[in-house]
Design an enzyme around this catalytic site. Structure first.
Site, mmCIF file in Angstrom:
data_model
loop_
_atom_site.group_PDB
_atom_site.id
_atom_site.type_symbol
_atom_site.label_atom_id
_atom_site.label_comp_id
_atom_site.label_asym_id
_atom_site.label_seq_id
_atom_site.Cartn_x
_atom_site.Cartn_y
_atom_site.Cartn_z
ATOM 1 N N THR A 1 0.842 -1.192 0.000
ATOM 2 C CA THR A 1 0.000 0.000 0.000
ATOM 3 C C THR A 1 0.880 1.245 0.000
ATOM 4 O O THR A 1 2.075 1.163 -0.311
ATOM 5 C CB THR A 1 -0.984 -0.045 1.187
ATOM 6 N N ASN A 2 0.321 2.399 0.314
ATOM 7 C CA ASN A 2 1.103 3.639 0.410
ATOM 8 C C ASN A 2 0.594 4.452 1.589
ATOM 9 O O ASN A 2 -0.338 4.044 2.269
ATOM 10 C CB ASN A 2 1.019 4.410 -0.913
ATOM 11 N N TYR A 3 1.197 5.620 1.819
ATOM 12 C CA TYR A 3 0.903 6.402 3.025
ATOM 13 C C TYR A 3 -0.341 7.279 2.947
ATOM 14 O O TYR A 3 -0.587 8.063 3.846
ATOM 15 C CB TYR A 3 2.098 7.291 3.363
ATOM 16 N N SER A 4 -1.125 7.172 1.892
ATOM 17 C CA SER A 4 -2.300 8.046 1.782
ATOM 18 C C SER A 4 -3.218 7.917 2.991
ATOM 19 O O SER A 4 -3.575 6.816 3.395
ATOM 20 C CB SER A 4 -3.083 7.691 0.517
#
Ligand code: CTP
Ligand code: CA
Length: 226
Positions: free
Chosen positions: A33-36
């Protein structure tokens, strides 16, 4: 700057907003995933609703509560987000793609938890669909707004994305600046449009940034009607 949130100036618009990260699993307990945080997209949905729009929010996993009065669709992977967006596209008069969609997903989703071994593990990734690009191809009268997160060559990269994906305007975040980007309650955005207009905005609350983005939507709609 206009941010009179109570003015119902978006009445009649059906705004489809995407927000948050996507999650791309490679086994039953692990994912990429990512930090959004989802905060920018949720702020846009909140302000759009207050200003009288019908709002559909398609969101990846976040810790945020659903804004009141908004139709909410929870998704996890990029492919789920794409399906939810395309299913809701016919009604949408405006699409704002604030989600941080994972560009790649693991090529294989193992049905069982991967056991560790002594040697390295390689996970092969394959491309996810580009959701906004697909929307850009069947844009019709819709206003299409994208985001760009850049760590270098902000203006050039953002313009290339806007043109390549058939957006009306793009909201660019400069990740080298303190107070910009994914996690916080503030953002530093620039807005670039198809007429070459370039609006560099100062550090502000995400709610305030949302109001300015929606002002721009309103302005484009006005120019189409005149
Ligand atoms: N986007 C999308 N579907 C994807 C990837 C991105 O709809 N699979 C959208 C994002 O929601 C955003 C815009 O495209 O509105 C730009 O995303 P960004 O990640 O900045 O650009 P990419 O085209 O993916 O290019 P790169 O990550 O290589 O910079
Ligand atoms: Ca990307």
């Amino acid at each position: 700057i206009e941010y009179l949130l109570t003015e119902k100036d978006l009445m009649g618009e059906h705004i489809l907003v995407t927000a948050g990260p996507t999650r791309e699993p490679f086994d039953p307990v692990r994912f990429i995933t990512n930090y959004s945080s989802g905060k920018m997209g949720y702020a846009i949905a909140t302000v759009a609703r207050r200003r009288g729009a019908t709002v559909t929010l398609v969101s990846g996993p976040t810790h945020l509560s659903v804004p009141s009065g908004v139709e909410f669709l929870s998704v996890s992977t990029a492919r789920e987000m794409r399906d939810a967006v395309l299913a809701n596209l016919p009604e949408a008069t405006v699409v704002i793609k604030a989600a941080a969609v994972a560009d790649y997903r693991p090529a294989v989703r193992e049905p069982q938890k991967i056991k560790k071994k002594d040697d390295d593990l390689t996970v092969k990734l394959e491309r996810n669909p580009d959701i906004i690009q697909e929307i850009g191809k069947k844009k019709q009268n819709r206003i299409l707004v994208g985001f760009a997160m850049e760590s270098e060559h902000l203006v050039e990269n953002a313009i290339a994305k806007m043109v390549g994906k058939n957006m009306d305007f793009i909201v660019a975040n400069d990740l080298t600046k303190q107070g910009a980007g994914f996690q916080g309650d503030t953002n530093i955005i620039s807005i670039l449009d198809r007429d070459g207009e370039f609006q560099e905005l100062p550090l502000m609350d995400k709610i305030e940034a949302a109001a300015i983005i929606l002002d721009k939507v309103r302005k484009i709609r006005n120019s189409q009607l005149n």
